[in-house]
Design a protein around this motif. Structure first.
Motif, short mmCIF file in Angstrom:
data_model
loop_
_atom_site.label_atom_id
_atom_site.label_comp_id
_atom_site.label_asym_id
_atom_site.label_seq_id
_atom_site.Cartn_x
_atom_site.Cartn_y
_atom_site.Cartn_z
N ARG A 1 4.49 3.23 -5.27
CA ARG A 1 5.84 3.50 -5.77
C ARG A 1 5.78 3.11 -7.24
NH1 ARG A 1 9.95 3.65 -1.52
NH2 ARG A 1 8.92 4.99 -0.02
N GLU B 1 3.20 0.30 -8.44
CA GLU B 1 2.99 -0.72 -7.41
C GLU B 1 2.35 -0.13 -6.16
OE1 GLU B 1 3.47 -3.95 -8.08
OE2 GLU B 1 4.00 -3.18 -10.06
N THR C 1 1.37 0.46 -2.27
CA THR C 1 2.11 0.33 -1.03
C THR C 1 1.22 0.65 0.16
OG1 THR C 1 2.84 2.64 -1.10
CG2 THR C 1 4.31 0.99 -2.11
N TYR D 1 5.74 -0.54 2.76
CA TYR D 1 5.74 -1.95 2.34
C TYR D 1 5.01 -2.10 1.02
CZ TYR D 1 6.89 -2.49 7.24
OH TYR D 1 7.51 -2.37 8.45
N ASP D 2 5.48 -3.02 0.19
CA ASP D 2 4.81 -3.39 -1.04
C ASP D 2 3.57 -4.20 -0.69
OD1 ASP D 2 4.38 -4.18 -3.78
OD2 ASP D 2 5.38 -6.06 -3.31
N CYS E 1 9.50 -4.87 2.65
CA CYS E 1 9.78 -3.54 3.18
C CYS E 1 10.65 -2.83 2.15
CB CYS E 1 10.49 -3.64 4.52
SG CYS E 1 10.91 -2.03 5.21
N LEU E 2 10.24 -1.66 1.69
CA LEU E 2 10.94 -0.98 0.61
C LEU E 2 12.23 -0.31 1.07
CD1 LEU E 2 7.95 0.41 -1.44
CD2 LEU E 2 9.18 -1.74 -1.66
N SER E 3 12.48 -0.25 2.38
CA SER E 3 13.76 0.27 2.87
C SER E 3 14.69 -0.85 3.32
CB SER E 3 13.53 1.26 4.02
OG SER E 3 12.92 0.60 5.11
#
Length: 120
Positions: A73, A76, A78, A88-89, A95-97
């Motif tokens: 993303r 970064e 993921t 996920y980062d 968790c990106l959500s």
């Protein structure tokens, strides 16, 4: 020997566990390892960046994150769960959500060995 860029330094005075040789990790492919009582997923990305996160998918509790889909993303890195594609980062495990995140582990390389810090 190439110096690796390793993520999430451990607090000073901690103990490290040797997991595998750097050359054992294929670039852009995950590998699972049992460190103490914890399953971790290790990833070696281009530029010899190494990350370690929990291997257990927080949504399903299946041990599958090492088979996740590497992505990014922005700049970064993921990892997406191979089951429900939750993203996920890799550096911090978030968790990106907005759901439950992965545990991210400090990683370092010494004499060609990848070492991970797992809290007691």
């Amino acid at each position: 020997m190439t110096e690796l860029i390793l993520q999430r330094p451990a607090p000073s005075g901690t103990t490290w566990v040797a997991v595998c040789r750097v050359d054992d990790l294929e670039e852009c492919w995950g590998e699972a390892a049992l460190v103490g009582h914890e399953q971790i997923a290790l990833f070696r990305l281009p530029g010899d960046r190494v990350y370690a996160v929990g291997n257990i998918d927080p949504r399903t509790r299946a041990a599958v994150m090492a088979r996740g889909i590497i992505g990014s993303r922005g700049t970064e890195p993921t990892i997406a769960s191979p089951l429900h594609k939750e993203v996920y980062d890799l550096a911090g495990g978030a968790c990106l959500s907005g759901g439950e995140g992965l545990r991210a582990y400090p990683v370092r390389c010494r004499d060609g060995m990848i070492e991970v810090h797992v809290a007691a």
